[in-house]
Design a protein around this motif. Structure first.
Motif, mmCIF file in Angstrom:
data_model
loop_
_atom_site.group_PDB
_atom_site.id
_atom_site.type_symbol
_atom_site.label_atom_id
_atom_site.label_comp_id
_atom_site.label_asym_id
_atom_site.label_seq_id
_atom_site.Cartn_x
_atom_site.Cartn_y
_atom_site.Cartn_z
ATOM 1 N N ALA A 12 0.738 -1.127 0.131
ATOM 2 C CA ALA A 12 -0.011 -0.102 -0.028
ATOM 3 C C ALA A 12 0.934 1.167 0.057
ATOM 4 O O ALA A 12 0.709 2.300 -0.797
ATOM 5 C CB ALA A 12 -0.966 -0.114 1.148
ATOM 6 N N ILE A 13 2.103 1.044 0.812
ATOM 7 C CA ILE A 13 2.906 2.410 0.840
ATOM 8 C C ILE A 13 3.585 2.466 -0.330
ATOM 9 O O ILE A 13 3.582 3.658 -1.124
ATOM 10 C CB ILE A 13 3.950 2.365 2.105
ATOM 11 N N ALA A 14 3.950 1.320 -1.076
ATOM 12 C CA ALA A 14 4.729 1.417 -2.169
ATOM 13 C C ALA A 14 3.886 2.027 -3.298
ATOM 14 O O ALA A 14 4.300 2.798 -4.196
ATOM 15 C CB ALA A 14 5.104 0.005 -2.769
ATOM 16 N N GLU A 15 2.728 1.546 -3.526
ATOM 17 C CA GLU A 15 1.756 2.106 -4.352
ATOM 18 C C GLU A 15 1.588 3.389 -4.197
ATOM 19 O O GLU A 15 1.269 4.120 -5.238
ATOM 20 C CB GLU A 15 0.529 1.276 -4.399
ATOM 21 N N LEU A 16 1.202 3.865 -3.301
ATOM 22 C CA LEU A 16 1.120 5.434 -2.727
ATOM 23 C C LEU A 16 2.299 6.287 -3.308
ATOM 24 O O LEU A 16 1.962 7.261 -4.038
ATOM 25 C CB LEU A 16 0.723 5.532 -1.360
ATOM 26 N N ILE A 17 3.513 5.877 -2.763
ATOM 27 C CA ILE A 17 4.533 6.471 -3.180
ATOM 28 C C ILE A 17 4.747 6.615 -5.061
ATOM 29 O O ILE A 17 5.050 7.405 -5.390
ATOM 30 C CB ILE A 17 5.867 5.974 -2.813
ATOM 31 N N GLU A 110 6.573 16.099 0.996
ATOM 32 C CA GLU A 110 7.915 16.374 1.638
ATOM 33 C C GLU A 110 8.949 15.094 1.133
ATOM 34 O O GLU A 110 10.045 15.598 0.779
ATOM 35 C CB GLU A 110 7.859 15.866 3.015
ATOM 36 N N LEU A 111 8.402 14.104 0.657
ATOM 37 C CA LEU A 111 8.993 13.122 -0.032
ATOM 38 C C LEU A 111 9.696 13.591 -1.399
ATOM 39 O O LEU A 111 10.971 13.385 -1.663
ATOM 40 C CB LEU A 111 8.461 11.669 -0.241
ATOM 41 N N LEU A 112 8.569 14.037 -2.115
ATOM 42 C CA LEU A 112 8.964 14.844 -3.443
ATOM 43 C C LEU A 112 9.923 15.702 -3.295
ATOM 44 O O LEU A 112 10.885 15.826 -4.177
ATOM 45 C CB LEU A 112 7.747 15.234 -3.833
#
Length: 233
Positions: A12-17, A110-112
Motif C-alpha cells: 500500500a505504501i509502495a503504491e502510494l509513493i 515532503e518526500l518529493l
C-alpha cells in the motif's frame, strides 16, 4: 525523466509513493525485497532509490552499505524510509550511505521535495567531474577523452553524446530521449541524426578498443555498458 526505484515491502505504501512520483513525472519501478532491489539496480541503474529500512531478508541498511562499497553504485542517491525515529537510527542510516532520511509516517509532498533536493545536489557533480567507465575517461573541464593515456579524437557533438552516456551508464536511451538530453530543444533534428553521431562516436572509440561499449538495443535505442570491456581489450 528521472528513474526512481522504490524499495518497500508494504504494498500500500509502495503504491502510494509510486502513484505520486509518476504524477510528478518520474519513471518508477517497485521492489519488495532486497534481492528484487539488487536485481533492478543490476538491470538498469536508477537516478535515485527510495529505500525502506525494514525489508524481508537483508535490511535496507545492509543494502545501502553494499551499494556504497561497489564502484558502479557508489554515487547512487538513496533516501531511506523508516519507522525508526531515534537519533542513533538516523545516524546509522546516514553512516550507511543514505543521502537523506525520512521517518514514517511522512507526507508525499515532503518526500518529493527531498527527492528534488537530492537530485539537484547530485547533478552539478555529474556535469563537472571526471567520469571513468571501464577505464574510458572523460574530463569535461579539459574536454579530453582518454584510455590508458591514449587520447581519443572526438567531435563536439560526439563528446556531448559520450558524456551523457558515461554519466548514465547501463541505461537504455531512446533516440528521442537522446535528442532531448544531448541536442536540447532542436525539434527539427531527425531521430536518424542520432544514429549518424553514434556511428561517428563508435569510430572515434575504435582505436582505444571501446567502440563495443556503445550497444544498440534493438527496438529501444542505445546504451553504454562496460560489461563487454573485458572482451574488447
Amino acid at each position: 525523466m528521472s528513474r526512481v526505484l522504490v524499495v518497500e515491502d508494504e504494498s500500500a505504501i509502495a503504491e502510494l509513493i509510486s502513484i505520486n512520483l509518476r504524477h510528478a513525472g518520474y519513471e518508477v519501478t517497485i521492489a519488495a525485497t532486497s534481492d528484487q532491489a539488487q536485481f533492478e539496480v543490476d538491470r538498469v541503474l536508477p537516478d535515485l532509490v527510495v529505500l525502506d529500512w525494514m525489508l524481508p531478508g537483508q535490511s535496507g541498511l545492509a543494502l545501502a552499505k553494499r551499494w556504497r562499497s561497489t564502484a558502479r553504485t557508489r554515487e547512487l542517491p538513496v533516501i531511506m524510509l523508516t519507522a525508526r525515529a531515534e537519533e542513533a537510527d538516523k545516524i546509522a542510516g546516514l553512516d550507511a550511505g543514505a543521502d537523506d532520511y525520512l521517518v514514517k509516517p511522512f507526507s508525499t509532498n515532503e518526500l518529493l521535495a527531498r527527492i528534488r533536493a537530492v537530485l539537484r545536489r547530485k547533478a552539478p557533480e555529474a556535469l563537472d567531474a571526471l567520469v571513468d567507465v571501464g577505464g574510458l575517461k572523460l574530463d569535461p573541464a579539459t574536454r579530453r577523452v582518454t584510455r590508458d593515456d591514449r587520447e581519443v579524437r572526438i567531435g563536439p557533438t560526439e563528446f556531448r553524446l559520450l558524456h551523457f552516456f558515461m554519466t548514465h551508464p547501463e541505461r537504455v536511451h531512446s533516440r528521442a530521449q537522446l535528442l532531448d538530453r544531448v541536442w536540447g530543444d532542436h525539434v527539427f533534428i531527425e531521430e536518424r541524426t542520432v544514429d549518424v553521431h553514434v556511428k561517428r562516436l563508435r569510430e572515434a572509440l575504435e582505436p582505444v578498443n571501446c567502440a563495443r561499449m556503445i550497444e544498440t538495443v534493438r527496438g529501444a535505442g542505445y546504451r553504454l555498458t562496460q560489461q563487454v570491456q573485458a572482451l574488447s581489450n
